[in-house]
Design an enzyme around this catalytic site. Structure first.
Site, PDB file in Angstrom:
ATOM      1  N   GLY A  38      23.106  14.467   9.459  1.00 38.44           N
ATOM      2  CA  GLY A  38      21.687  14.821   9.320  1.00 38.44           C
ATOM      3  C   GLY A  38      20.963  14.147  10.470  1.00 38.44           C
ATOM      4  O   GLY A  38      21.166  12.950  10.723  1.00 38.44           O
ATOM      5  N   ASN A  42      21.129  10.139  11.219  1.00 36.21           N
ATOM      6  CA  ASN A  42      21.788   9.712  12.458  1.00 36.21           C
ATOM      7  C   ASN A  42      20.832   8.876  13.311  1.00 36.21           C
ATOM      8  O   ASN A  42      21.210   7.852  13.884  1.00 36.21           O
ATOM      9  CB  ASN A  42      22.240  10.931  13.276  1.00 36.21           C
ATOM     10  CG  ASN A  42      23.283  11.767  12.560  1.00 36.21           C
ATOM     11  OD1 ASN A  42      23.937  11.310  11.633  1.00 36.21           O
ATOM     12  ND2 ASN A  42      23.440  13.019  12.989  1.00 36.21           N
ATOM     13  N   GLU A 137      14.336  19.075  10.765  1.00 32.51           N
ATOM     14  CA  GLU A 137      15.192  19.534   9.662  1.00 32.51           C
ATOM     15  C   GLU A 137      14.490  19.306   8.321  1.00 32.51           C
ATOM     16  O   GLU A 137      15.104  19.480   7.277  1.00 32.51           O
ATOM     17  CB  GLU A 137      16.550  18.819   9.693  1.00 32.51           C
ATOM     18  CG  GLU A 137      17.488  19.388  10.741  1.00 32.51           C
ATOM     19  CD  GLU A 137      18.876  18.788  10.732  1.00 32.51           C
ATOM     20  OE1 GLU A 137      19.773  19.415  11.301  1.00 32.51           O
ATOM     21  OE2 GLU A 137      19.070  17.672  10.194  1.00 32.51           O
ATOM     22  N   ASN A 182      15.921  18.995  23.807  1.00 34.31           N
ATOM     23  CA  ASN A 182      16.985  19.263  24.783  1.00 34.31           C
ATOM     24  C   ASN A 182      16.595  20.558  25.508  1.00 34.31           C
ATOM     25  O   ASN A 182      15.521  21.131  25.252  1.00 34.31           O
ATOM     26  CB  ASN A 182      18.373  19.312  24.121  1.00 34.31           C
ATOM     27  CG  ASN A 182      18.517  20.476  23.144  1.00 34.31           C
ATOM     28  OD1 ASN A 182      17.753  21.438  23.171  1.00 34.31           O
ATOM     29  ND2 ASN A 182      19.500  20.387  22.269  1.00 34.31           N
ATOM     30  N   ASP A 261      33.270  13.775  21.353  1.00 36.00           N
ATOM     31  CA  ASP A 261      32.491  14.463  20.316  1.00 36.00           C
ATOM     32  C   ASP A 261      31.008  14.232  20.600  1.00 36.00           C
ATOM     33  O   ASP A 261      30.523  13.105  20.499  1.00 36.00           O
ATOM     34  CB  ASP A 261      32.871  13.894  18.936  1.00 36.00           C
ATOM     35  CG  ASP A 261      32.197  14.641  17.789  1.00 36.00           C
ATOM     36  OD1 ASP A 261      31.351  15.515  18.058  1.00 36.00           O
ATOM     37  OD2 ASP A 261      32.512  14.338  16.627  1.00 36.00           O
ATOM     38  N   ASP A 267      20.700  12.635  18.686  1.00 34.58           N
ATOM     39  CA  ASP A 267      20.168  11.716  17.669  1.00 34.58           C
ATOM     40  C   ASP A 267      20.323  10.267  18.134  1.00 34.58           C
ATOM     41  O   ASP A 267      19.428   9.438  17.920  1.00 34.58           O
ATOM     42  CB  ASP A 267      20.895  11.915  16.343  1.00 34.58           C
ATOM     43  CG  ASP A 267      20.766  13.338  15.842  1.00 34.58           C
ATOM     44  OD1 ASP A 267      19.736  13.977  16.132  1.00 34.58           O
ATOM     45  OD2 ASP A 267      21.700  13.820  15.182  1.00 34.58           O
ATOM     46  N   ARG A 302      33.066   8.303  20.446  1.00 34.45           N
ATOM     47  CA  ARG A 302      33.647   8.180  19.100  1.00 34.45           C
ATOM     48  C   ARG A 302      33.365   9.467  18.329  1.00 34.45           C
ATOM     49  O   ARG A 302      32.346  10.128  18.551  1.00 34.45           O
ATOM     50  CB  ARG A 302      33.025   6.988  18.373  1.00 34.45           C
ATOM     51  CG  ARG A 302      33.343   5.667  19.053  1.00 34.45           C
ATOM     52  CD  ARG A 302      32.498   4.553  18.528  1.00 34.45           C
ATOM     53  NE  ARG A 302      32.741   4.284  17.117  1.00 34.45           N
ATOM     54  CZ  ARG A 302      32.067   3.380  16.410  1.00 34.45           C
ATOM     55  NH1 ARG A 302      31.107   2.674  16.983  1.00 34.45           N
ATOM     56  NH2 ARG A 302      32.356   3.181  15.148  1.00 34.45           N
ATOM     57  N   GLY A 304      32.391  11.843  15.094  1.00 32.36           N
ATOM     58  CA  GLY A 304      31.456  11.753  13.972  1.00 32.36           C
ATOM     59  C   GLY A 304      30.022  11.690  14.447  1.00 32.36           C
ATOM     60  O   GLY A 304      29.745  11.698  15.653  1.00 32.36           O
TER      61      GLY A 304
HETATM   62  O1  RIB Z   1      22.501  16.393  15.308  1.00 32.25           O
HETATM   63  C1  RIB Z   1      23.709  16.413  14.601  1.00 32.25           C
HETATM   64  C2  RIB Z   1      23.449  16.658  13.150  1.00 32.25           C
HETATM   65  O2  RIB Z   1      22.917  17.952  13.001  1.00 32.25           O
HETATM   66  C3  RIB Z   1      24.669  16.622  12.269  1.00 32.25           C
HETATM   67  O3  RIB Z   1      24.957  15.343  11.779  1.00 32.25           O
HETATM   68  C4  RIB Z   1      24.343  17.647  11.190  1.00 32.25           C
HETATM   69  O4  RIB Z   1      24.211  17.103   9.921  1.00 32.25           O
HETATM   70  C5  RIB Z   1      23.062  18.329  11.647  1.00 32.25           C
HETATM   71  O5  RIB Z   1      21.962  17.854  10.995  1.00 32.25           O
END
Ligand code: RIB
Length: 317
Positions: A38, A42, A137, A182, A261, A267, A302, A304
């Site tokens: 999220g 994050n 979001e 971005n 990744d 974030d 890393r 995730g």
């Molecule tokens: O920005 C990455 C995030 O976007 C992910 O962790 C996902 O949950 C979405 O919200």
């Protein structure tokens, strides 16, 4: 040092690492993992791990995802201010390819039910913030209220207008002191709010004077930081508010990284930027952006999202 308040989403991320992102109709094999995400969470984890006293305002379901958020926030020393929702906790399905690029689908769940009234009740905490950071979001009216409350109390307001397809209004943007799109989000905002067309793929190569002029149209009184992934970032200030910088616009090069990744890299940038600003509002703005750039690059090494945020603090200054 003043606190950071992050208002936004928590998702349980379900991630498949695969060779290539799936095309329509394709069935691929991949390696599965799940973890916290999220954009809001994050960013809160990044701010906390970058050294800021951090509060996170969000909405959670009464389920395992909500319990996960509570446990992880506590482990990172984040004050969790969660609206209890009858909706399930938010989720995201994420594919990551061999280059570290991703495609994401979110199920907003409780995030879509974060009410302005709940944010209004957090006003005392928001009033103590040095920086308030939000994304899109969560419902736009809730985000707008959070930014308005923070600005009224004298905090710096940072709006990360992600994802690109989220609803936004001129009034919402006007409450941001710093806007951090971005290149895709920048192109979408320009089309929606200014009526200017630019291809997202062309943003990085556009000359500085042109980008600056577009940024001034988008946020006439504030600072725009366009994050450009492997190309770095572009900063544009209003002429009468350079935030300690010597120039109204400039580029900052990307930091080298062995990216595996990129999920949550934006974030990481936003959380680190907020933490750095909160720790020293007197430093030149470019120093905060350089720190955020280093922090985001490290996060891509890393796997995730929230769990990939490094523990890395800005230099005191
Ligand atoms: O920005 C990455 C995030 O976007 C992910 O962790 C996902 O949950 C979405 O919200």
């Amino acid at each position: 040092m003043s606190p950071v308040v992050v208002v936004g989403s928590f998702n349980v991320d379900h991630v498949w690492r695969c060779q290539a992102l799936p095309a329509p109709g394709a069935t691929l094999s991949g390696q599965y993992a799940t973890g916290p995400g999220g954009k809001g969470f994050n960013q809160a984890v990044a701010a906390a791990r970058a050294g800021a006293a951090t509060s996170f305002v969000c909405a959670l379901g009464d389920d395992a995802g909500g319990a996960l958020a509570r446990g992880l926030a506590s482990a990172d020393g984040i004050e969790l201010l969660a609206d209890a929702s009858t909706e399930p906790t938010g989720t995201a399905g994420i594919y990551v390819d061999a280059h570290g690029r991703n495609t994401i689908v979110i199920g907003a769940g409780a995030n879509g039910a974060l009410e302005p009234a709940f944010v209004q009740r957090q006003q005392p905490g928001i009033a103590r913030a040095g920086v308030l950071l939000a994304q899109l979001e969560s419902p736009a009216d809730t985000v707008e209220l959070a930014l308005a409350l923070a600005r009224e109390a004298g905090a710096v307001t940072v709006l990360n207008p992600a994802p690109a397809n989220a609803a936004s209004t001129n009034a919402l943007l006007a409450h941001a002191d710093v806007l951090t799109p971005n290149e895709t989000e920048f192109a979408a905002l320009l089309a929606r709010h200014v009526g200017e067309r630019i291809e997202a793929d062309d943003v990085a190569a556009t000359d500085g004077a042109t980008l600056h002029a577009l940024c001034r149209k988008l946020l006439p009184r504030g600072t725009v930081v366009i994050t450009l992934g492997s190309v770095g970032a572009f900063v544009s200030h209003a002429d009468d508010a350079l935030r300690g910088d010597a120039q109204p616009y400039y580029r900052i090069a990307a930091e080298p990284a062995q990216a595996i990744d990129t999920t949550g890299a934006g974030d990481a940038f936003n959380g680190a930027l907020a933490a750095s600003l909160a720790q020293s509002l007197r430093a030149a703005f470019g120093e905060h952006v350089r720190f955020a750039n280093r922090y985001a690059a490290a996060s891509t090494e890393r796997a995730g999202a929230a769990s990939a945020m490094p523990r890395m603090k800005p230099q005191a200054g």
